[in-house]
Design a protein around this motif. Structure first.
Motif, PDB file in Angstrom:
ATOM      1  N   PRO A 199      16.235 -43.661  -3.705  1.00  0.00           N
ATOM      2  CA  PRO A 199      16.795 -44.718  -4.554  1.00  0.00           C
ATOM      3  C   PRO A 199      16.097 -46.048  -4.288  1.00  0.00           C
ATOM      4  N   THR A 200      16.099 -46.924  -5.278  1.00  0.00           N
ATOM      5  CA  THR A 200      15.633 -48.289  -5.070  1.00  0.00           C
ATOM      6  C   THR A 200      16.687 -49.058  -4.289  1.00  0.00           C
ATOM      7  N   LEU A 201      16.349 -50.247  -3.803  1.00  0.00           N
ATOM      8  CA  LEU A 201      17.333 -51.052  -3.077  1.00  0.00           C
ATOM      9  C   LEU A 201      18.525 -51.404  -3.959  1.00  0.00           C
ATOM     10  N   GLU A 202      18.270 -51.669  -5.227  1.00  0.00           N
ATOM     11  CA  GLU A 202      19.369 -51.954  -6.154  1.00  0.00           C
ATOM     12  C   GLU A 202      20.269 -50.739  -6.315  1.00  0.00           C
ATOM     13  N   GLN A 203      19.669 -49.567  -6.364  1.00  0.00           N
ATOM     14  CA  GLN A 203      20.468 -48.340  -6.466  1.00  0.00           C
ATOM     15  C   GLN A 203      21.231 -48.077  -5.172  1.00  0.00           C
ATOM     16  N   TRP A 204      20.599 -48.352  -4.038  1.00  0.00           N
ATOM     17  CA  TRP A 204      21.298 -48.195  -2.760  1.00  0.00           C
ATOM     18  C   TRP A 204      22.549 -49.080  -2.717  1.00  0.00           C
ATOM     19  N   GLU A 205      22.449 -50.281  -3.240  1.00  0.00           N
ATOM     20  CA  GLU A 205      23.598 -51.182  -3.227  1.00  0.00           C
ATOM     21  C   GLU A 205      24.747 -50.616  -4.059  1.00  0.00           C
ATOM     22  N   LYS A 206      24.443 -50.010  -5.190  1.00  0.00           N
ATOM     23  CA  LYS A 206      25.487 -49.390  -6.006  1.00  0.00           C
ATOM     24  C   LYS A 206      26.085 -48.175  -5.296  1.00  0.00           C
ATOM     25  N   ILE A 207      25.230 -47.425  -4.585  1.00  0.00           N
ATOM     26  CA  ILE A 207      25.730 -46.290  -3.803  1.00  0.00           C
ATOM     27  C   ILE A 207      26.673 -46.791  -2.719  1.00  0.00           C
ATOM     28  N   ARG A 208      26.277 -47.861  -2.045  1.00  0.00           N
ATOM     29  CA  ARG A 208      27.112 -48.426  -0.979  1.00  0.00           C
ATOM     30  C   ARG A 208      28.472 -48.852  -1.525  1.00  0.00           C
ATOM     31  N   GLN A 209      28.468 -49.493  -2.670  1.00  0.00           N
ATOM     32  CA  GLN A 209      29.725 -49.983  -3.236  1.00  0.00           C
ATOM     33  C   GLN A 209      30.685 -48.832  -3.538  1.00  0.00           C
ATOM     34  N   ILE A 210      30.155 -47.736  -4.087  1.00  0.00           N
ATOM     35  CA  ILE A 210      31.006 -46.589  -4.391  1.00  0.00           C
ATOM     36  C   ILE A 210      31.502 -45.925  -3.116  1.00  0.00           C
ATOM     37  N   VAL A 211      30.609 -45.747  -2.141  1.00  0.00           N
ATOM     38  CA  VAL A 211      31.002 -45.129  -0.865  1.00  0.00           C
ATOM     39  C   VAL A 211      32.122 -45.921  -0.216  1.00  0.00           C
ATOM     40  N   ARG A 212      31.983 -47.232  -0.169  1.00  0.00           N
ATOM     41  CA  ARG A 212      33.002 -48.059   0.487  1.00  0.00           C
ATOM     42  C   ARG A 212      34.293 -48.134  -0.328  1.00  0.00           C
ATOM     43  N   SER A 213      34.174 -48.258  -1.655  1.00  0.00           N
ATOM     44  CA  SER A 213      35.383 -48.376  -2.484  1.00  0.00           C
ATOM     45  C   SER A 213      36.211 -47.099  -2.461  1.00  0.00           C
ATOM     46  N   LYS A 214      35.534 -45.951  -2.266  1.00  0.00           N
ATOM     47  CA  LYS A 214      36.230 -44.664  -2.214  1.00  0.00           C
ATOM     48  C   LYS A 214      36.683 -44.298  -0.798  1.00  0.00           C
ATOM     49  N   GLY A 215      36.330 -45.124   0.179  1.00  0.00           N
ATOM     50  CA  GLY A 215      36.717 -44.820   1.558  1.00  0.00           C
ATOM     51  C   GLY A 215      35.992 -43.613   2.114  1.00  0.00           C
ATOM     52  N   LEU A 216      34.716 -43.430   1.735  1.00  0.00           N
ATOM     53  CA  LEU A 216      33.929 -42.302   2.218  1.00  0.00           C
ATOM     54  C   LEU A 216      33.215 -42.695   3.513  1.00  0.00           C
ATOM     55  N   LEU A 217      32.770 -41.700   4.268  1.00  0.00           N
ATOM     56  CA  LEU A 217      32.087 -41.946   5.535  1.00  0.00           C
ATOM     57  C   LEU A 217      30.603 -41.591   5.391  1.00  0.00           C
ATOM     58  N   PRO A 218      29.703 -42.570   5.412  1.00  0.00           N
ATOM     59  CA  PRO A 218      28.266 -42.268   5.274  1.00  0.00           C
ATOM     60  C   PRO A 218      27.682 -41.730   6.578  1.00  0.00           C
ATOM     61  N   PHE A 219      26.896 -40.665   6.457  1.00  0.00           N
ATOM     62  CA  PHE A 219      26.192 -40.078   7.599  1.00  0.00           C
ATOM     63  C   PHE A 219      24.715 -40.049   7.216  1.00  0.00           C
ATOM     64  N   PHE A 220      23.946 -40.974   7.784  1.00  0.00           N
ATOM     65  CA  PHE A 220      22.526 -41.078   7.451  1.00  0.00           C
ATOM     66  C   PHE A 220      21.692 -40.142   8.318  1.00  0.00           C
ATOM     67  N   ASP A 221      20.799 -39.424   7.661  1.00  0.00           N
ATOM     68  CA  ASP A 221      19.785 -38.640   8.354  1.00  0.00           C
ATOM     69  C   ASP A 221      18.490 -39.450   8.265  1.00  0.00           C
ATOM     70  N   THR A 222      18.048 -39.963   9.417  1.00  0.00           N
ATOM     71  CA  THR A 222      16.882 -40.838   9.455  1.00  0.00           C
ATOM     72  C   THR A 222      15.776 -40.148  10.238  1.00  0.00           C
ATOM     73  N   ALA A 223      15.037 -39.296   9.563  1.00  0.00           N
ATOM     74  CA  ALA A 223      13.981 -38.515  10.216  1.00  0.00           C
ATOM     75  C   ALA A 223      12.612 -39.156  10.083  1.00  0.00           C
ATOM     76  N   TYR A 224      12.476 -40.166   9.199  1.00  0.00           N
ATOM     77  CA  TYR A 224      11.137 -40.635   8.843  1.00  0.00           C
ATOM     78  C   TYR A 224      10.992 -42.158   8.868  1.00  0.00           C
ATOM     79  N   GLN A 225      11.739 -42.849   9.700  1.00  0.00           N
ATOM     80  CA  GLN A 225      11.633 -44.311   9.726  1.00  0.00           C
ATOM     81  C   GLN A 225      10.201 -44.735  10.056  1.00  0.00           C
ATOM     82  N   GLY A 226       9.612 -45.546   9.192  1.00  0.00           N
ATOM     83  CA  GLY A 226       8.240 -45.997   9.369  1.00  0.00           C
ATOM     84  C   GLY A 226       7.207 -45.023   8.855  1.00  0.00           C
ATOM     85  N   PHE A 227       7.614 -43.797   8.651  1.00  0.00           N
ATOM     86  CA  PHE A 227       6.699 -42.738   8.231  1.00  0.00           C
ATOM     87  C   PHE A 227       6.574 -42.678   6.716  1.00  0.00           C
ATOM     88  N   ALA A 228       7.505 -43.345   6.025  1.00  0.00           N
ATOM     89  CA  ALA A 228       7.483 -43.338   4.561  1.00  0.00           C
ATOM     90  C   ALA A 228       6.571 -44.443   4.035  1.00  0.00           C
TER      91      ALA A 228
END
Length: 405
Positions: A193-222
């Motif tokens: 997702p773009t940063l703008e899309q990430w922000e919309k994802i964040r808003q829905i996750v938080r408004s719905k009371g969901l728990l985000p679990f990030f898999d970060t396998a490629y930091q810096g590698f992308a």
């Protein structure tokens, strides 16, 4: 003699492993394995970073180092520096002491420890993962005792992100559900997702009371930039909510065989973090008790030393830039052959993998006729290509598409 194991049934076929085994057993001298998520040099060899060699030499010369057990949660400096790497130098969560970080067995082990913890302590037992996602995600969460559901992610028509479908499915998830998000370089699609899309994802996750679990396998590698690749995670952490993060140093430091990673849990208060830490230790203790020392020592040595850290970022960007170059070369080679279809998705995607759009029939035919192996969904490891194998792959793709449309 009778066998007490005679009733054991053969395991069902694992499509990824079956491709790996088929390539292994193929006697062809020019066979090509593009199924494994591992970086290769222009010579087709695994890369050991120069900064890693320096760190190992420094450790070997330090006679104060011993081989005693690490604490259950791992090397303290490693945990502190890993959290800083993903959350940033100025993270309020770190400053407020509401972050729990423990050393784990690479990204896979970090996911499994987090899944075990959630299965034991989180009331909502359903976890939503992207469709498609890394093949090990469903196994990890299911074996921990959670129930896996899927949200839309990939649009086969555009070969891009199904953003509207993603928002709709996440928005329909029950309150408290766990949502697995890959922070960058999505495996297997290479679509983020773009940063703008990430922000919309964040808003829905938080408004719905969901728990985000990030898999970060490629930091810096992308992108080649550690901070850019961590922006999605930091966006969620900055709002003060809870967040799970699984980190791996396999790709960005080339430490595949050292199995070094970390699980970071961002809590809402210092008191919650203290309780969470005590319970995570009870998950780890009967699982493997104490994590390995060598990989953690390498990572810590590099992250603590400003000169080594700078050298690492330079080597890391070199790897990321080379992957981007391989994408461009493959796209141009496919175009030069007049292969039917729009192949621009090859260069629009990012990270180690590319979802080519090839179907299973075409993939199997390429393995038989060209000795090129990839997963049956058409995913290839761009990071495994070089200037000699790009034309080989482009020839095979052209033949497969024109003969098996």
């Amino acid at each position: 003699m009778s066998s007490i194991l005679s009733n054991v049934l053969p395991a069902p076929e694992d499509h990824v492993l079956s491709v790996i085994f088929a390539c292994r057993d193929d006697p062809c001298p020019v066979k090509l394995n593009l199924s494994a998520g591992a970086y290769r040099t222009e010579e087709g060899k695994p890369l050991v970073l120069e900064v890693v060699r320096k760190a190992e030499q420094q450790l070997a010369n330090d006679l104060s180092c011993d081989k005693g057990y690490l604490p259950i949660d791992g090397l303290a400096d490693f945990n502190k520096l890993s959290a800083k790497l993903i959350l940033g130098d100025d993270s309020h969560a770190v400053e407020e002491n509401r972050v729990v970080t423990i050393q784990c067995l690479s990204g896979t082990g970090s996911l499994r420890v987090g899944a075990e913890f959630l299965a034991k302590h989180h009331q909502q037992r359903v976890v939503f993962v992207p469709n498609p996602t890394w093949g090990n995600h469903p196994f990890i969460f299911t074996l921990a005792g959670l129930y896996v559901e899927y949200f839309r992610y990939y649009d086969p028509q555009t070969r891009g992100l199904d953003f509207e479908g993603m928002l709709e499915d996440i928005g329909a998830a029950p309150s408290g559900a766990i949502v697995v998000l890959q922070s960058c370089a999505h495996n297997p699609t290479g679509i983020d997702p773009t940063l703008e899309q990430w922000e919309k994802i964040r808003q829905i996750v938080r408004s719905k009371g969901l728990l985000p679990f990030f898999d970060t396998a490629y930091q810096g590698f992308a992108s080649g930039n550690l901070d850019s690749d961590a922006q999605s995670v930091r966006m969620f952490v900055a709002d003060g909510g809870e967040c799970f993060i699984a980190q791996s140093f396999a790709k960005n430091m080339g430490l595949y065989g050292e199995r070094i990673g970390a699980l970071t849990i961002v809590c809402t208060s210092q008191d919650v973090a203290r309780k969470v830490h005590s319970q995570v230790l009870l998950v780890v203790r009967p699982m493997y008790l104490s994590p390995p020392m060598h990989g953690a020592s390498i990572v810590t040595t590099i992250l603590k030393n400003s000169d080594m850290y700078k050298d690492w970022t330079i080597e890391l960007k070199g790897m990321a830039d080379r992957i981007i170059s391989m994408r461009q070369q493959l796209y141009e080679a496919i175009q030069a052959r007049g292969t039917p279809g729009d192949w621009s998705h090859i260069i629009k995607q990012i990270g180690m993998f590319s979802f080519t759009g090839l179907n299973e029939k075409q993939v199997r035919w390429m393995a038989k006729e060209y000795h090129i192996y990839m997963t049956y969904d058409g995913r290839i490891s761009i990071a495994s290509l070089n200037s000699k194998t790009v034309p080989q792959l482009a020839d095979a793709i052209h033949a497969a598409v024109t003969r098996l449309a």
